[in-house]
Design an enzyme around this catalytic site. Structure first.
Site, PDB file in Angstrom:
ATOM      1  N   CYS A 195       0.959  -1.031  -0.061  1.00  0.00           N
ATOM      2  CA  CYS A 195       0.023   0.024   0.020  1.00  0.00           C
ATOM      3  C   CYS A 195       0.873   1.278  -0.102  1.00  0.00           C
ATOM      4  O   CYS A 195       1.488   1.549  -0.975  1.00  0.00           O
ATOM      5  CB  CYS A 195      -1.030   0.101   1.224  1.00  0.00           C
ATOM      6  SG  CYS A 195      -2.360   1.112   0.999  1.00  0.00           S
TER       7      CYS A 195
ATOM      8  N   HIS B   8      -3.501  -5.260  -0.021  1.00  0.00           N
ATOM      9  CA  HIS B   8      -2.990  -5.676   1.071  1.00  0.00           C
ATOM     10  C   HIS B   8      -3.142  -7.295   0.929  1.00  0.00           C
ATOM     11  O   HIS B   8      -4.166  -7.859   1.396  1.00  0.00           O
ATOM     12  CB  HIS B   8      -3.776  -5.310   2.201  1.00  0.00           C
ATOM     13  CG  HIS B   8      -3.620  -3.995   2.600  1.00  0.00           C
ATOM     14  ND1 HIS B   8      -2.471  -3.451   3.721  1.00  0.00           N
ATOM     15  CD2 HIS B   8      -4.198  -2.626   2.116  1.00  0.00           C
ATOM     16  CE1 HIS B   8      -2.531  -2.381   3.994  1.00  0.00           C
ATOM     17  NE2 HIS B   8      -3.258  -1.641   2.886  1.00  0.00           N
TER      18      HIS B   8
ATOM     19  N   GLU C  69      -1.723  -9.560   2.934  1.00  0.00           N
ATOM     20  CA  GLU C  69      -1.891 -10.130   4.143  1.00  0.00           C
ATOM     21  C   GLU C  69      -3.327 -10.242   4.534  1.00  0.00           C
ATOM     22  O   GLU C  69      -3.628 -10.937   5.493  1.00  0.00           O
ATOM     23  CB  GLU C  69      -1.029  -9.186   5.297  1.00  0.00           C
ATOM     24  CG  GLU C  69      -1.475  -7.929   5.632  1.00  0.00           C
ATOM     25  CD  GLU C  69      -1.525  -6.722   4.583  1.00  0.00           C
ATOM     26  OE1 GLU C  69      -1.811  -5.777   5.094  1.00  0.00           O
ATOM     27  OE2 GLU C  69      -0.908  -6.937   3.585  1.00  0.00           O
TER      28      GLU C  69
END
Length: 191
Positions: free
Chosen positions: A40, A152, A154
């Site tokens: 990001c 993102h 994750e």
């Protein structure tokens, strides 16, 4: 963030102390040949650090059609909070990202209102949204591993387990970097 251009009047709140810290971290990593994974803001900062620039506000500066929603905001009276939304990306066929995800397309989360405008020298675009906005960049050659995603990964591990490959590749490169430093007698992290 250092944009390599004048701040746009639609630029949202900035954090000069965080900008300076990120610059120091990237300098440290560059000077030691460390692998870097930017997610990001980290992707944007990576591009700017190496000489690229940003769309400081996608909705007002990037006018390609058809537009893709890159961020949804919730107005919490005191401040606006980015809420998750999703869009598709097209992944460059011979990119490291394509190799890692095993696909030329992915559905990703998106929270950003900024993106790479002029790409830093030596980097390639590894993914774009349907409107052409850069969604991932990379500079992966030899021992160099500089990798950034606007999304993102994750936060997508449950719905898209292949995203874990991004972290496996990064940690493998970091482990190899550390082992090489240890063999050279310099220790994993030089001060």
């Amino acid at each position: 963030m250092r944009y390599n251009e004048a701040p746009d009047n639609r630029l949202e709140k900035t954090d000069p102390a965080l900008d300076a810290l990120e610059h120091l971290v990237f300098s440290y990593a560059r000077d030691r040949g460390m692998p870097v994974l930017g997610i990001c803001r980290g992707c944007q900062a990576l591009n700017v650090f190496y000489g690229g620039s940003l769309y400081q506000d996608i909705p007002s500066q990037y006018t390609e059609k058809p537009p893709v929603q890159h961020r949804r905001s919730i107005d919490l009276i005191v401040y606006k909070h980015a809420a998750v939304c999703y869009h598709d990306i097209t992944i460059a066929p011979r990119s490291e990202l394509a190799r890692l995800l095993g696909s030329g397309h992915a559905r990703v989360n998106t929270y950003h209102h900024q993106a790479a405008r002029r790409l830093a020298q030596g980097f390639t675009v590894s993914a774009r949204s349907a409107d052409g906005v850069v969604e991932a960049i990379e500079r992966v050659e030899g021992k160099t591993f500089l990798f950034g995603t606007q999304f993102h990964p994750e936060k997508m591990l449950d719905e898209a387990p292949a995203m874990a490959e991004i972290f496996r590749a990064f940690t493998a490169r970091a482990a190899a970097w550390s082992a090489e430093r240890a063999r050279a007698g310099r220790g994993a992290i030089a001060r």
